[in-house]
Design an enzyme around this catalytic site. Structure first.
Site, PDB file in Angstrom:
ATOM      1  N   ASP A 108       0.804  -1.132  -0.080  1.00 29.25           N
ATOM      2  CA  ASP A 108      -0.040   0.062  -0.101  1.00 29.25           C
ATOM      3  C   ASP A 108       0.765   1.325   0.031  1.00 29.25           C
ATOM      4  OD1 ASP A 108      -2.178   1.653   0.341  1.00 29.25           O
ATOM      5  OD2 ASP A 108      -2.488   1.436   2.355  1.00 29.25           O
ATOM      6  N   LYS A 136      -0.979  -1.048  -4.815  1.00 28.33           N
ATOM      7  CA  LYS A 136      -1.490   0.149  -4.892  1.00 28.33           C
ATOM      8  C   LYS A 136      -0.707   1.069  -5.402  1.00 28.33           C
ATOM      9  CE  LYS A 136      -5.091  -0.793  -1.382  1.00 28.33           C
ATOM     10  NZ  LYS A 136      -5.594  -0.411   0.066  1.00 28.33           N
ATOM     11  N   PHE A 157     -10.103   0.149  -0.128  1.00 27.25           N
ATOM     12  CA  PHE A 157      -9.711  -1.162   0.864  1.00 27.25           C
ATOM     13  C   PHE A 157     -10.388  -2.331   0.518  1.00 27.25           C
ATOM     14  CE2 PHE A 157     -10.618  -3.233   4.780  1.00 27.25           C
ATOM     15  CZ  PHE A 157      -9.248  -3.370   5.214  1.00 27.25           C
TER      16      PHE A 157
HETATM   17  P1  5GP Z   1       2.026  -0.855   3.699  1.00 30.83           P
HETATM   18  O1  5GP Z   1       2.856  -0.969   4.860  1.00 30.83           O
HETATM   19  O2  5GP Z   1       2.406  -1.069   2.396  1.00 30.83           O
HETATM   20  O3  5GP Z   1       1.378   0.785   3.801  1.00 30.83           O
HETATM   21  O4  5GP Z   1       0.765  -1.690   3.937  1.00 30.83           O
HETATM   22  C1  5GP Z   1       0.928  -3.199   4.295  1.00 30.83           C
HETATM   23  C2  5GP Z   1      -0.286  -3.639   5.170  1.00 30.83           C
HETATM   24  O5  5GP Z   1      -1.125  -2.725   5.282  1.00 30.83           O
HETATM   25  C3  5GP Z   1      -0.509  -4.766   4.199  1.00 30.83           C
HETATM   26  O6  5GP Z   1       0.143  -5.757   4.665  1.00 30.83           O
HETATM   27  C4  5GP Z   1      -2.132  -4.907   4.828  1.00 30.83           C
HETATM   28  O7  5GP Z   1      -1.843  -5.682   6.131  1.00 30.83           O
HETATM   29  C5  5GP Z   1      -2.425  -3.481   5.265  1.00 30.83           C
HETATM   30  N1  5GP Z   1      -3.352  -3.239   4.142  1.00 30.83           N
HETATM   31  C6  5GP Z   1      -3.087  -2.125   3.215  1.00 30.83           C
HETATM   32  N2  5GP Z   1      -4.076  -2.025   2.233  1.00 30.83           N
HETATM   33  C7  5GP Z   1      -4.975  -2.608   2.568  1.00 30.83           C
HETATM   34  C8  5GP Z   1      -6.227  -3.274   2.104  1.00 30.83           C
HETATM   35  O8  5GP Z   1      -6.848  -2.505   1.102  1.00 30.83           O
HETATM   36  N3  5GP Z   1      -7.058  -4.142   2.599  1.00 30.83           N
HETATM   37  C9  5GP Z   1      -6.401  -4.818   3.851  1.00 30.83           C
HETATM   38  N4  5GP Z   1      -7.232  -5.679   4.331  1.00 30.83           N
HETATM   39  N5  5GP Z   1      -5.287  -4.566   4.055  1.00 30.83           N
HETATM   40  C10 5GP Z   1      -4.518  -3.577   3.753  1.00 30.83           C
END
Ligand code: 5GP
Ligand code: MG
Ligand code: MG
Length: 179
Positions: A108, A136, A157
Site C-alpha cells: 500500500d 496500490k 480498501f
Molecule cells: P503498507 O505498509 O504498504 O502501507 O501496507 C501494508 C499492510 O497494510 C498490508 O500488509 C495490509 O496488512 C494492510 N493493508 C493495506 N491496504 C490494505 C487493504 O486494502 N486491505 C487490507 N485488508 N489490508 C490492507
C-alpha cells in the site's frame, strides 16, 4: 461460495476481483518466478497472516525446486525504537547466500516492505525480491522496485483471499472492495 456483495462488521463490500482472475494472475507470476529462479533453489518468505492464501496458490504453480518459510512482522515498542520498524519474527533459516522472495498480500504505502528489505539484506542473502498479490501504485510512498506484483489496484480498501477487515474476510475466495 461466491457472493455479489458481503457485509463484514459495519461495512459493505462488493465483488471486485473474482477467484478465476486472481488464480490466473497468480499463475502468471509463478511462471515468471519459475523461469527467473530456475536452478537457484529460492527461499520464499511469506508474511503472515495476509499472504497465506496467495503463498499457497503461488507455491502450487512453481515448476522449479523452491523452499518456503513463514514470518510475522511485529511492531516493537521499546524505548529505542522509532515505532515504525517492524521486527521479523520466526525466521529460523540462515539466509546468507540465499535467493529470497518475500511473499506479501498487498503493498500500500510501502512502509512495511521499505522497513523489511534492509533488515533482510543485513543478513547477507544473495538477492531479495518481492512478490505481492496486490499493489496500490497511487498510495506508494517509497521508491521501491516491486518486481513481481500479481495485480495493481486503485486506492480502495479490499478484503478476501487472505486479506482481512478487523480479523474477518480472510476465507473469502474472491477479493471485495469497500462500498
Ligand atoms: P503498507 O505498509 O504498504 O502501507 O501496507 C501494508 C499492510 O497494510 C498490508 O500488509 C495490509 O496488512 C494492510 N493493508 C493495506 N491496504 C490494505 C487493504 O486494502 N486491505 C487490507 N485488508 N489490508 C490492507
Ligand atoms: Mg501484509
Ligand atoms: Mg490486516
Amino acid at each position: 461460495m461466491h457472493h455479489p456483495s458481503v457485509t463484514i462488521h459495519d461495512k459493505q463490500f462488493s465483488l471486485y476481483i473474482p477467484e478465476r482472475k486472481i488464480l490466473h494472475s497468480v499463475e502468471i507470476v509463478a511462471t515468471r518466478l519459475s523461469h527467473d529462479y530456475r536452478g537457484k533453489r529460492p527461499l520464499f518468505l511469506s508474511v503472515l497472516n495476509g499472504a497465506f492464501m496467495f503463498a499457497s496458490d503461488l507455491m502450487k504453480e512453481m515448476s522449479t525446486p523452491c523452499e518456503i518459510s513463514f514470518i510475522r512482522l511485529a511492531s516493537y515498542s521499546d524505548m529505542h525504537s522509532t515505532g515504525k520498524v517492524k521486527e521479523i519474527m520466526g525466521l529460523n533459516e540462515d539466509i546468507r547466500g540465499r535467493h529470497i522472495i518475500i511473499i506479501e498480500d498487498i503493498v500500500d504505502t510501502g512502509h512495511t516492505i521499505a522497513g523489511l528489505l534492509p533488515q533482510l539484506r543485513q543478513k547477507g542473502p544473495a538477492s531479495v525480491e518481492v512478490a505481492t498479490l496486490l499493489i496500490k501504485p497511487e498510495s506508494l510512498q517509497h521508491n521501491l522496485a516491486i518486481k513481481y506484483p500479481a495485480m495493481s489496484i486503485a486506492n480502495d480498501f479490499v478484503v478476501g483471499y487472505g486479506l482481512d477487515y478487523n480479523g474477518l474476510g480472510r476465507n473469502l475466495r474472491d477479493i471485495y472492495k469497500v462500498i
